[in-house]
Design an enzyme around this catalytic site. Structure first.
Site, short mmCIF file in Angstrom:
data_model
loop_
_atom_site.label_atom_id
_atom_site.label_comp_id
_atom_site.label_asym_id
_atom_site.label_seq_id
_atom_site.Cartn_x
_atom_site.Cartn_y
_atom_site.Cartn_z
N ASP A 140 8.98 5.71 -11.66
CA ASP A 140 9.64 4.75 -10.78
C ASP A 140 9.12 3.33 -10.94
O ASP A 140 9.73 2.39 -10.43
CB ASP A 140 9.46 5.17 -9.32
CG ASP A 140 10.19 6.46 -9.04
OD1 ASP A 140 11.31 6.60 -9.55
OD2 ASP A 140 9.64 7.32 -8.35
N HIS B 144 0.82 10.49 -8.89
CA HIS B 144 1.70 11.65 -9.03
C HIS B 144 0.92 12.91 -8.73
O HIS B 144 -0.27 12.99 -9.07
CB HIS B 144 2.28 11.71 -10.46
CG HIS B 144 3.48 12.56 -10.56
ND1 HIS B 144 3.40 13.92 -10.74
CD2 HIS B 144 4.80 12.26 -10.47
CE1 HIS B 144 4.63 14.41 -10.77
NE2 HIS B 144 5.49 13.43 -10.60
N1 ACO Z 1 -1.48 3.73 -4.02
C1 ACO Z 1 -2.72 3.78 -3.50
N2 ACO Z 1 -3.45 4.92 -3.35
C2 ACO Z 1 -2.85 6.05 -3.76
C3 ACO Z 1 -1.57 6.09 -4.32
C4 ACO Z 1 -0.87 4.87 -4.44
N3 ACO Z 1 0.35 4.82 -4.96
N4 ACO Z 1 -1.23 7.35 -4.63
C5 ACO Z 1 -2.28 8.09 -4.27
N5 ACO Z 1 -3.27 7.33 -3.76
C6 ACO Z 1 -4.61 7.76 -3.31
C7 ACO Z 1 -4.52 8.53 -2.00
O1 ACO Z 1 -4.65 7.66 -0.90
C8 ACO Z 1 -5.68 9.48 -2.15
O2 ACO Z 1 -6.86 8.78 -1.91
P1 ACO Z 1 -8.16 9.52 -1.25
O3 ACO Z 1 -8.55 10.57 -2.25
O4 ACO Z 1 -9.15 8.44 -1.07
O5 ACO Z 1 -7.67 10.09 0.05
C9 ACO Z 1 -5.67 9.84 -3.63
O6 ACO Z 1 -5.07 8.70 -4.28
C10 ACO Z 1 -4.87 11.08 -3.97
O7 ACO Z 1 -3.54 10.91 -3.52
P2 ACO Z 1 -2.71 11.97 -2.69
O8 ACO Z 1 -1.80 11.24 -1.75
O9 ACO Z 1 -3.64 13.00 -2.12
O10 ACO Z 1 -1.88 12.63 -3.86
P3 ACO Z 1 -0.57 13.48 -3.69
O11 ACO Z 1 -0.49 14.33 -4.90
O12 ACO Z 1 -0.51 14.13 -2.37
O13 ACO Z 1 0.60 12.36 -3.70
C11 ACO Z 1 2.21 10.84 -4.42
C12 ACO Z 1 1.29 11.99 -4.81
C13 ACO Z 1 3.01 11.19 -3.16
C14 ACO Z 1 3.21 10.59 -5.54
C15 ACO Z 1 1.36 9.58 -4.17
O14 ACO Z 1 0.65 9.25 -5.34
C16 ACO Z 1 2.19 8.39 -3.69
O15 ACO Z 1 2.50 8.30 -2.50
N6 ACO Z 1 2.57 7.47 -4.62
C17 ACO Z 1 3.40 6.34 -4.26
C18 ACO Z 1 4.84 6.78 -4.13
C19 ACO Z 1 5.48 7.09 -5.46
O16 ACO Z 1 5.40 6.33 -6.40
N7 ACO Z 1 6.16 8.25 -5.51
C20 ACO Z 1 6.91 8.67 -6.69
C21 ACO Z 1 6.38 9.92 -7.28
S1 ACO Z 1 7.23 10.29 -8.78
C22 ACO Z 1 8.71 10.88 -8.28
O17 ACO Z 1 8.93 11.41 -7.22
C23 ACO Z 1 9.77 10.71 -9.23
#
Ligand code: ACO
Length: 409
Positions: free
Chosen positions: A344, A286
């Site tokens: 979720d 998140h």
């Molecule tokens: N699985 C694996 N790796 C992940 C995940 C995940 N679900 N989420 C983040 N990471 C990793 C990224 O690859 C990144 O790694 P790095 O530092 O080596 O590059 C690091 O964790 C930070 O993640 P970001 O993508 O930079 O974080 P951001 O704040 O931009 O994204 C997000 C947040 C979009 C929610 C992301 O965690 C994601 O895509 N999660 C999966 C989708 C999801 O569950 N979304 C629902 C969010 S809650 C809602 O909308 C109600």
């Protein structure tokens, strides 16, 4: 504006300098008094009330009243608000002809984006976003009609007759009946499922300046009508990185299950950690929570209750989800990035157990979030500092050049 926050508008006025912040990682787009998140502590408050108390002591319409008005209703206010919403649950009969224009196999989010935007074509007396009366009535209409429209989209997709709202039922009970009842027999609402659904609605009701809420604010800031602004929010919510994650998460769990279930979890996790695979653990991570999402905890509890009620305690997807969570919470990859389950992760399992089809999960989220979008829209319009949202850019394109005649290009 506190010690850690710079008012960039002052800097801009003095120097003409502006900030570069793709994805708004460090930009507050507004001041808001509605929802507070402490991402490090894993805390979520609506108007100061902890989500855990609202989820256990209030119902969804109380929560709507709170988000819209700033205070929980007293007994009279509660009764009046419930009556008001109930009076608006029916939709203009012509909406069904509009709905009929869609393919039956259309994704419900495509249908909903159209239907919600289309409300502005049916309710002309509540389309002036700058008129408080119009905002008030459009708010009630949207909250009341959302369940009816979601259920209509579902019934249309499966070719069953629509069920008109039955106004002696609760908001959630009514929705269950419109979804799963038929004109052939009396539908008896199961109180455990009714309460579970109501909790899903409460947990999704608002979440400060997320992508869809920011979209609603930006859209509304141009002075468009409230229905159009909410339709923009529905469209944004659809994406798998946002509201679409519950659908994506359940699809992920089903995929792993098909490939062998719990025994394949380790292999799947290796793929997630391989940056070249493009695979994410959906329902994890998140932008704001760097701790357990409090909604995920409540959702896990609800999951236990619903599965027990339905005799599905051994549900393989629930076992799989718990195993994935256990491994992730001990894995260096997830620990170092502070990746925890979000709302979720378990909500899909609850919805699936209730009988909601996977492609409608995000529609349920949109239904619940409508009140948050409206509260945020109202707050923005009521703010004397409110201006049309208009981000700047760093231009990275061509220097000026002349158009050549077609033969010389
Ligand atoms: N699985 C694996 N790796 C992940 C995940 C995940 N679900 N989420 C983040 N990471 C990793 C990224 O690859 C990144 O790694 P790095 O530092 O080596 O590059 C690091 O964790 C930070 O993640 P970001 O993508 O930079 O974080 P951001 O704040 O931009 O994204 C997000 C947040 C979009 C929610 C992301 O965690 C994601 O895509 N999660 C999966 C989708 C999801 O569950 N979304 C629902 C969010 S809650 C809602 O909308 C109600």
């Amino acid at each position: 504006i506190g010690p850690d926050v710079i008012d960039i508008r002052k800097l801009y006025a003095q120097t003409g300098k502006f900030t570069y912040d793709p994805g708004f990682l460090s930009t507050a787009s507004c001041q808001s008094a509605i929802t507070y998140i402490d991402g490090d502590k894993g805390e979520l408050l609506y108007r100061g009330y902890p989500i855990e108390q609202l989820a256990t002591q209030c119902d969804y319409l109380d929560t709507c009243y709170l988000l819209l008005n700033g205070e929980l209703p007293d007994t009279t206010q509660r009764g009046d608000f419930h009556k008001l919403v109930i009076n608006h649950t029916m939709v203009n009969e012509q909406m069904q002809f509009f709905l009929r224009g869609f393919r039956r196999d259309a994704h419900p989010m495509a249908v909903l984006t159209g239907l919600i935007g289309g409300l502005s074509a049916f309710y002309h007396d509540s389309t002036d976003i700058n008129n408080p009366k119009h905002r008030e009535i459009s708010a009630i209409r949207l909250i009341a009609k959302m369940p009816t429209l979601v259920a209509m989209a579902y019934k249309y997709g499966i070719g069953q007759p629509y069920m008109y709202p039955k106004n002696d039922l609760s908001y959630s009970g009514n929705f269950l009946r419109m979804m799963f009842g038929t004109p052939c027999e009396e539908y008896v609402v199961n109180p455990v499922l009714e309460r579970a659904l109501d909790r899903i609605f409460i947990l999704h009701a608002d979440h400060e300046q997320n992508a869809s809420t920011s979209t609603v604010r930006l859209c509304g800031s141009s002075g468009t009508n409230p229905f159009a602004a909410i339709a923009a929010g529905v469209a944004c919510l659809w994406g798998p990185a946002h509201g679409g994650a519950n659908e994506a998460c359940l699809n992920m769990l089903e995929d792993i299950q098909r490939q062998g279930g719990v025994s394949k979890v380790g292999e799947f996790m290796e793929k997630v950690k391989d940056k070249n695979s493009g695979v994410k653990l959906m329902g994890f991570g998140h932008r704001v929570y760097k701790n357990y999402d409090p909604r995920a905890k409540l959702m896990q509890e609800t999951c236990n209750e619903v599965l027990a009620e339905l005799g599905l305690e051994n549900d393989p997807l629930f076992k799989l989800a718990k195993e994935l969570e256990k491994i992730a919470l001990e894995d260096e990859y997830f620990v170092s990035r502070k990746l925890y389950p979000n709302v979720d992760f378990y909500s899909g399992i609850v919805q699936r157990a209730i009988g909601i089809p996977v492609n409608l999960f995000t529609g349920i989220f949109a239904l619940a979030r409508t009140v948050g979008w409206i509260a945020q829209l109202n707050e923005m319009i009521g703010d004397p500092e409110y201006k049309i949202g208009r981000p700047r850019q760093l231009f990275s394109g061509s220097v000026p050049r002349d158009v050549k005649p077609i033969g010389q290009r």
